[in-house]
Design an enzyme around this catalytic site. Structure first.
Site, PDB file in Angstrom:
ATOM      1  N   GLU A  58       0.841  -1.198   0.000  1.00 29.63           N
ATOM      2  CA  GLU A  58       0.000   0.000   0.000  1.00 29.63           C
ATOM      3  C   GLU A  58       0.873   1.244   0.000  1.00 29.63           C
ATOM      4  O   GLU A  58       1.913   1.295   0.665  1.00 29.63           O
ATOM      5  CB  GLU A  58      -0.894  -0.015   1.250  1.00 29.63           C
ATOM      6  CG  GLU A  58      -1.915   1.095   1.320  1.00 29.63           C
ATOM      7  CD  GLU A  58      -2.864   0.918   2.507  1.00 29.63           C
ATOM      8  OE1 GLU A  58      -3.285   1.948   3.062  1.00 29.63           O
ATOM      9  OE2 GLU A  58      -3.168  -0.233   2.885  1.00 29.63           O
ATOM     10  N   ASP A  92       0.231   5.358   0.615  1.00 31.57           N
ATOM     11  CA  ASP A  92      -0.807   6.247   1.138  1.00 31.57           C
ATOM     12  C   ASP A  92      -0.443   7.717   1.079  1.00 31.57           C
ATOM     13  O   ASP A  92       0.660   8.098   1.491  1.00 31.57           O
ATOM     14  CB  ASP A  92      -1.068   5.950   2.631  1.00 31.57           C
ATOM     15  CG  ASP A  92      -1.642   4.583   2.888  1.00 31.57           C
ATOM     16  OD1 ASP A  92      -2.281   4.035   1.993  1.00 31.57           O
ATOM     17  OD2 ASP A  92      -1.445   4.073   4.014  1.00 31.57           O
ATOM     18  N   GLU A 104      -2.445  10.643   3.091  1.00 30.16           N
ATOM     19  CA  GLU A 104      -3.545  10.938   4.012  1.00 30.16           C
ATOM     20  C   GLU A 104      -3.449  12.405   4.405  1.00 30.16           C
ATOM     21  O   GLU A 104      -2.418  12.848   4.924  1.00 30.16           O
ATOM     22  CB  GLU A 104      -3.475  10.046   5.259  1.00 30.16           C
ATOM     23  CG  GLU A 104      -3.749   8.582   4.949  1.00 30.16           C
ATOM     24  CD  GLU A 104      -3.624   7.690   6.169  1.00 30.16           C
ATOM     25  OE1 GLU A 104      -4.523   6.871   6.391  1.00 30.16           O
ATOM     26  OE2 GLU A 104      -2.618   7.816   6.893  1.00 30.16           O
TER      27      GLU A 104
END
Length: 294
Positions: free
Chosen positions: A100, A102, A104
């Site tokens: 993953e 990310d 954010e």
């Protein structure tokens, strides 16, 4: 349009190569679909808005999975008091041993800077957080957020400026995410247990609904058939013979000198947290931190 032009200029360097994969238009419905809370989606022409209120957030996912390439979305983040909210844009594979990447965006109290947290999971293990503030107000206008992924590196970019690089260091015995196809996702949700000042500032629902606005959806990547085995996908999505992908070109194997200087500037002026320097969490420095040059 500026991002499209940059990409066009960028791709002009590779004229003559056999370009295989998926090059997107900028239309949401061609690449993505709502994954939850469809009643919290608002469509306004080319704009897509996701709404968070005290009933629900919302999220969407790509219709396909991909192995290597570049994804970009332009986002205008929640305005005003967005404390407690998180807007995420990320790539992820499936399963407990997933990979993953990310972005954010951690909401703030009015007047405080947005924090951008990046993270990298490899074989189900994350805990590689970095946080930075931005050199602009991401709520005033749209800005492009991109992830470039190939067999040599993962690069997080903001308006084409690299803000993080995760380098392939398999030669040091460190796993690198290159064998699992990944979907592309985005969502907005309430995370006031941790998002703003470690959870000390809670979401003020009198300011809801909180709206994140999107446009300019671009995926220039190798599409992975659902039925194809991981090893076959990795082979399909790697250059070989007459088939050459732009992300496998030597110029894509590491940052250019200019990009390296940009990343150093970001780290010197905007980085506010790096897991590699957090001796409280990691008394023994994570092994990849010993080798990362950036």
């Amino acid at each position: 349009m500026a991002v499209f032009l940059k990409m066009s200029v960028f791709l002009s360097y590779f004229v003559g190569l056999v370009m295989v994969g998926l090059v997107s238009s900028a239309k949401f419905d061609e690449l993505f679909q709502p994954s939850w809370a469809m009643d919290h989606f608002i469509y306004e022409g080319e704009l897509l808005k996701l709404k968070l209120d005290n009933y629900s957030g919302a999220g969407f996912a790509s219709k396909s999975k991909y192995m290597f390439g570049k994804i970009t979305i332009q986002i205008k983040l929640v305005e005003g008091d967005s404390a407690g909210t998180v807007t995420a844009f990320y790539m992820s594979s499936d399963g407990p041993n997933h990979n993953e990447f990310d972005f954010e965006f951690l909401g703030n109290t009015t007047g405080e800077p947005y924090l951008v947290q990046t993270n990298v999971y490899v074989n189900g293990v994350g805990n590689r957080e970095q946080r930075l503030n931005l050199w602009f107000d991401p709520t005033n206008d749209f800005h492009s957020y991109s992830i470039l992924w190939n067999q040599r590196q993962v690069v997080f970019l903001v308006d084409e400026t690299p803000v993080r690089v995760h380098t392939n260091m398999e030669n040091k015995g460190i796993p690198f995410p290159k064998d699992q196809a990944m979907g592309v996702y985005s969502s907005i949700w309430n995370a006031d247990d941790w998002a703003t000042q470690g959870g000390r500032v809670k979401t003020d629902w009198t300011h809801s609904p909180f709206i994140a606005t999107y446009k300019g959806f671009e995926i220039d990547a190798c599409e992975s058939p659902v039925s194809m085995a991981a090893a076959d996908t990795a082979k399909k999505c790697s250059s070989g013979g007459e088939r050459r992908y732009w992300w496998d070109e030597p110029t894509m194997s590491e940052l250019s000198l200019h990009q390296s200087h940009q990343l150093l500037w970001v780290r010197a002026n905007h980085m506010v947290y790096d897991y590699c320097t957090d001796a409280t969490r990691f008394p023994v420095k994570p092994v990849e931190c010993e080798h990362h040059r950036h």
